[in-house]
Motif scaffolding. Structure first.
Motif, PDB file in Angstrom:
ATOM      1  N   GLY A 193       7.324  14.119 -10.077  1.00  0.00           N
ATOM      2  CA  GLY A 193       8.692  14.656 -11.050  1.00  0.00           C
ATOM      3  C   GLY A 193       9.661  13.202 -11.122  1.00  0.00           C
ATOM      4  O   GLY A 193      10.909  13.723 -11.889  1.00  0.00           O
ATOM      5  N   LEU A 194       9.297  12.013 -10.270  1.00  0.00           N
ATOM      6  CA  LEU A 194      10.656  11.375  -9.946  1.00  0.00           C
ATOM      7  C   LEU A 194       9.832  10.209 -10.710  1.00  0.00           C
ATOM      8  O   LEU A 194       9.101   9.642 -11.017  1.00  0.00           O
ATOM      9  CB  LEU A 194      10.673  11.261  -8.332  1.00  0.00           C
ATOM     10  N   ILE A 195      10.998   9.923 -11.413  1.00  0.00           N
ATOM     11  CA  ILE A 195      11.499   8.543 -11.266  1.00  0.00           C
ATOM     12  C   ILE A 195       9.809   7.069 -10.942  1.00  0.00           C
ATOM     13  O   ILE A 195      10.209   7.297  -9.572  1.00  0.00           O
ATOM     14  CB  ILE A 195      12.916   7.333 -11.745  1.00  0.00           C
ATOM     15  N   ARG A 196       9.079   6.670 -11.564  1.00  0.00           N
ATOM     16  CA  ARG A 196       8.375   5.747 -10.783  1.00  0.00           C
ATOM     17  C   ARG A 196       9.267   4.379 -10.648  1.00  0.00           C
ATOM     18  O   ARG A 196       9.248   3.827 -11.423  1.00  0.00           O
ATOM     19  CB  ARG A 196       6.771   5.719 -11.964  1.00  0.00           C
ATOM     20  N   PRO A 197       8.370   3.927  -9.367  1.00  0.00           N
ATOM     21  CA  PRO A 197       9.143   2.554  -9.252  1.00  0.00           C
ATOM     22  C   PRO A 197       8.580   1.641  -9.950  1.00  0.00           C
ATOM     23  O   PRO A 197       6.840   1.435 -10.350  1.00  0.00           O
ATOM     24  CB  PRO A 197       8.650   2.417  -7.570  1.00  0.00           C
ATOM     25  N   ALA A 198       9.161   0.830 -10.269  1.00  0.00           N
ATOM     26  CA  ALA A 198       8.962   0.082 -11.466  1.00  0.00           C
ATOM     27  C   ALA A 198       7.712  -1.403 -10.968  1.00  0.00           C
ATOM     28  O   ALA A 198       8.106  -1.844  -9.874  1.00  0.00           O
ATOM     29  CB  ALA A 198       9.882  -1.483 -12.352  1.00  0.00           C
ATOM     30  N   THR A 205      12.268  -1.017  -4.217  1.00  0.00           N
ATOM     31  CA  THR A 205      12.109   0.138  -5.685  1.00  0.00           C
ATOM     32  C   THR A 205      13.497   0.523  -4.879  1.00  0.00           C
ATOM     33  O   THR A 205      14.148   0.590  -4.048  1.00  0.00           O
ATOM     34  CB  THR A 205      11.178   1.722  -5.140  1.00  0.00           C
ATOM     35  N   PRO A 206      13.541   1.633  -5.801  1.00  0.00           N
ATOM     36  CA  PRO A 206      15.285   2.435  -5.831  1.00  0.00           C
ATOM     37  C   PRO A 206      15.403   2.746  -4.433  1.00  0.00           C
ATOM     38  O   PRO A 206      15.953   3.599  -4.100  1.00  0.00           O
ATOM     39  CB  PRO A 206      15.959   3.352  -6.989  1.00  0.00           C
ATOM     40  N   LEU A 241      -4.134   1.123  -3.169  1.00  0.00           N
ATOM     41  CA  LEU A 241      -4.602   2.472  -4.145  1.00  0.00           C
ATOM     42  C   LEU A 241      -4.491   2.584  -4.935  1.00  0.00           C
ATOM     43  O   LEU A 241      -3.918   2.083  -5.440  1.00  0.00           O
ATOM     44  CB  LEU A 241      -3.933   3.641  -3.419  1.00  0.00           C
ATOM     45  N   LYS A 242      -5.821   2.381  -5.780  1.00  0.00           N
ATOM     46  CA  LYS A 242      -5.977   2.411  -6.751  1.00  0.00           C
ATOM     47  C   LYS A 242      -7.019   3.274  -7.432  1.00  0.00           C
ATOM     48  O   LYS A 242      -7.595   3.952  -7.048  1.00  0.00           O
ATOM     49  CB  LYS A 242      -6.934   1.181  -7.276  1.00  0.00           C
ATOM     50  N   GLY A 263       1.132  -0.642   0.022  1.00  0.00           N
ATOM     51  CA  GLY A 263      -0.020  -0.148   0.040  1.00  0.00           C
ATOM     52  C   GLY A 263       0.683   1.208  -0.323  1.00  0.00           C
ATOM     53  O   GLY A 263       0.698   2.505  -0.700  1.00  0.00           O
ATOM     54  N   LEU A 264       1.955   1.007   0.716  1.00  0.00           N
ATOM     55  CA  LEU A 264       3.307   2.843   0.816  1.00  0.00           C
ATOM     56  C   LEU A 264       3.921   2.711  -0.074  1.00  0.00           C
ATOM     57  O   LEU A 264       3.801   3.868  -1.117  1.00  0.00           O
ATOM     58  CB  LEU A 264       4.069   2.430   1.805  1.00  0.00           C
ATOM     59  N   ARG A 265       3.953   1.888  -1.083  1.00  0.00           N
ATOM     60  CA  ARG A 265       4.759   1.526  -2.847  1.00  0.00           C
ATOM     61  C   ARG A 265       3.553   1.812  -3.250  1.00  0.00           C
ATOM     62  O   ARG A 265       4.105   3.195  -4.142  1.00  0.00           O
ATOM     63  CB  ARG A 265       4.436   0.374  -2.882  1.00  0.00           C
ATOM     64  N   GLU A 266       2.438   1.775  -3.121  1.00  0.00           N
ATOM     65  CA  GLU A 266       1.233   3.028  -4.460  1.00  0.00           C
ATOM     66  C   GLU A 266       0.845   4.577  -3.938  1.00  0.00           C
ATOM     67  O   GLU A 266       1.496   4.950  -4.912  1.00  0.00           O
ATOM     68  CB  GLU A 266      -0.159   2.173  -4.254  1.00  0.00           C
ATOM     69  N   LEU A 267       1.143   4.321  -3.290  1.00  0.00           N
ATOM     70  CA  LEU A 267       1.382   6.085  -2.156  1.00  0.00           C
ATOM     71  C   LEU A 267       2.983   6.205  -3.057  1.00  0.00           C
ATOM     72  O   LEU A 267       2.340   7.972  -3.193  1.00  0.00           O
ATOM     73  CB  LEU A 267       1.173   6.480  -1.103  1.00  0.00           C
ATOM     74  N   LEU A 268       3.385   6.097  -2.875  1.00  0.00           N
ATOM     75  CA  LEU A 268       4.728   6.551  -2.844  1.00  0.00           C
ATOM     76  C   LEU A 268       4.504   7.126  -4.759  1.00  0.00           C
ATOM     77  O   LEU A 268       5.515   7.617  -5.362  1.00  0.00           O
ATOM     78  CB  LEU A 268       6.525   5.436  -2.946  1.00  0.00           C
ATOM     79  N   ASP A 269       4.022   5.562  -5.848  1.00  0.00           N
ATOM     80  CA  ASP A 269       4.436   6.098  -6.665  1.00  0.00           C
ATOM     81  C   ASP A 269       3.038   6.810  -7.256  1.00  0.00           C
ATOM     82  O   ASP A 269       3.793   7.646  -7.964  1.00  0.00           O
ATOM     83  CB  ASP A 269       3.490   4.476  -7.457  1.00  0.00           C
TER      84      ASP A 269
END
Length: 517
Positions: free
Chosen positions: A209-214, A220-221, A357-358, A196-202
């Motif tokens: 304007g940051l590169i989005r996680p793959a 993630t980086p 989050l979707k 869920g945090l990964r989705e918020l980070l995306d």
């Protein structure tokens, strides 16, 4: 040993993703964030800290301009809870001599001596134990302690008195200073997973304007680089230094970001994801509520509805589409749908926590026979009554609570219509925006068919009791023309009043409806 390593790594990922959610806002020239720190500053609340621009600082729970938020992150691999006693134990934060409360007191005294309003926040994926006195005093609206209730003059033998006595004696302070400290404490108790945090980070990366996680990578980086920066003693960032660091690391998007502007409507706060941090504009209705309970029931019609309508109708669209984040009561999610109904000419995208989050929209996937439909049950209540109670049970079963309310309220209705998904009642019973929209259409058509089958009931009022994702409730609101006359009800989740329902909005108002035949 392996499990301990995994837990520690997950804890680091939790802290890192939390940092990036806040630090990414340094790349937004219009944000109110001046500096962000990681593993630096005041000991004990140094995991993450945010300094706000004093000219644009957000108000705290009592209206003061908030200058600092200082966070202690605590990740747990397994479900669990904590108590108010744990906050006095050094072991709770893996320390040997100093508890979380003592570290909070030190930070509070430091900020007070420098005339800085701060919030000292425990960020954790554990909740307060259900039976603990602390649980009843964390306000969901602000995620702060309700100090007026906690310091209500109750005797030292009461549960509140015992908490105050324990904390004051542990800290070696009097109740006046303890009350001031309690007013600064925050509890961001999240149920978000690392995914869920990964989705918020995306979302944060895309917006700033940051590169989005793959999407197909296990990490993630952003999960480890901040710890490398700490090793090089780079722990505090301004707008300029953060942009330079991100550019050096190759984290800035090489192509201009085509921003998707999100607009928010809120009546309460999410523990980690405040809409104000990432929405272009937010309609903040939180002050109209005391926790989840509305302060004045007339405000649904007299204040909130006009403000919702005015806010939504002036929002710009992108190729006929508009994206909304609705962190609000059922009634407001329905009202947003009424304003942006099927004739509004707008295709609405909705942020939906499910639990990750979707983005849901009415055209986000093709429907098939695998998608659940409705199972309806009808029950006669009073052969001489007028009107239908409709218990919409998507995420939880509402039939029992609706029957209890009808028995207590004296509302004389003819029948009860219970609507449940054919796949069963659960948080996963609605798969997408297209599915939510289809279910809303099906329910509205059922109501219309019922009225057509019984002509004398065409003016019969439907009383809607809904437990469902806000996206479904929004789409149901778009069908208001087929549903009305209708009345909506809100459930007292926090047991602030009677743990039952209370009426909210009616379409049209009851007084304007001709007598039912």
């Amino acid at each position: 040993m392996a499990q301990a390593v995994i837990t520690r790594r997950d804890g680091d990922v939790f802290q890192a993703r939390m940092f990036w959610l806040h630090a990414a806002r340094l790349l937004d020239p219009e944000s109110n964030v001046l500096r962000v720190g990681f593993e630096s500053g005041l000991k004990g609340f140094d995991d993450i800290w945010i300094e706000y621009d004093p000219d644009k600082a957000p108000p705290d729970h009592v209206g003061q301009a908030l200058r600092f938020e200082r966070m202690q992150c605590k990740w747990h691999a397994l479900p669990g809870s904590f108590t108010h006693v744990d906050l006095t134990s050094p072991e709770y934060i893996n320390a040997t001599t100093t508890s979380l409360l003592k570290r909070a007191l030190d930070a509070h005294r430091h900020d007070g001596a420098n005339d800085q309003v701060s919030k000292l926040i425990l960020v954790t994926n554990h909740g307060v134990a259900a039976e603990d006195i602390l649980k009843r005093h964390i306000r969901q609206r602000s995620l702060n302690l309700d100090v007026n209730q906690l310091f209500d003059g109750s005797t030292p033998r009461s549960a509140r008195g015992k908490l105050r006595k324990l904390w004051a004696e542990h800290l070696g302070i009097d109740e006046d200073e303890l009350k001031q400290l309690c007013g600064r404490l925050g509890f961001h108790l999240t149920r978000d997973s690392l995914d869920g945090l990964r989705e918020l980070l995306d979302q944060a990366c895309r917006a700033n304007g940051l590169i989005r996680p793959a999407s197909n990578a296990s990490t993630t980086p952003y999960d480890a680089n901040i710890f490398e920066w700490v090793g090089h003693q780079r722990t505090e960032y301004t707008r300029e230094s953060f942009r330079d660091q991100c550019a050096q690391e190759g984290l800035l998007a090489s192509k201009p970001v085509n921003p998707v502007y999100t607009f928010g409507v809120k009546t309460f706060e999410h523990a980690l994801d405040r809409l104000d941090n990432r929405c272009v504009e937010v309609l903040d209705l939180v002050p109209e509520f005391d926790e989840r309970s509305i302060r004045n029931t007339d405000a649904w019609r007299d204040s909130l509805l006009p403000r919702v309508r005015e806010f939504l109708l002036r929002l710009p669209t992108r190729e006929g589409r508009i994206r909304l984040a609705i962190e609000a009561h059922v009634t407001l999610a329905f009202a947003v749908g009424v304003v942006l109904d099927t004739k509004s000419g707008r295709l609405v995208e909705l942020e939906q926590r499910s639990p990750v989050l979707k983005i849901w929209a009415a055209d986000d996937e093709p429907l098939s026979s695998l998608h659940s439909t409705w199972v309806f049950e009808e029950h006669e209540l009073d052969s001489e009554g007028q009107g239908t109670a409709c218990a919409v049970s998507v995420t939880r079963d509402t039939e029992g609570a609706v029957r209890h309310y009808l028995g207590q309220s004296g509302l004389k209705l003819r029948r009860l219509l219970v609507a449940r998904p054919s796949a069963g009642v659960s948080a996963q019973s609605v798969a997408s925006g297209a599915h939510a929209n289809a279910l809303a259409e099906q329910l509205a058509k059922r109501v219309r068919a019922d009225r057509d089958a019984r002509p004398c009931s065409r003016l019969e009022r439907y009383h809607l009791f809904i437990a469902a994702p806000n996206a479904f409730t929004f789409y149901l609101g778009r069908q208001v023309a087929m549903l009305k006359p209708l009345s909506l009800y809100e459930f007292d989740f926090g047991y602030q009043v009677d743990n039952s329902y209370e009426p909210s909005l009616a379409y049209p108002e009851v007084a304007t409806v001709p007598p039912e035949v």
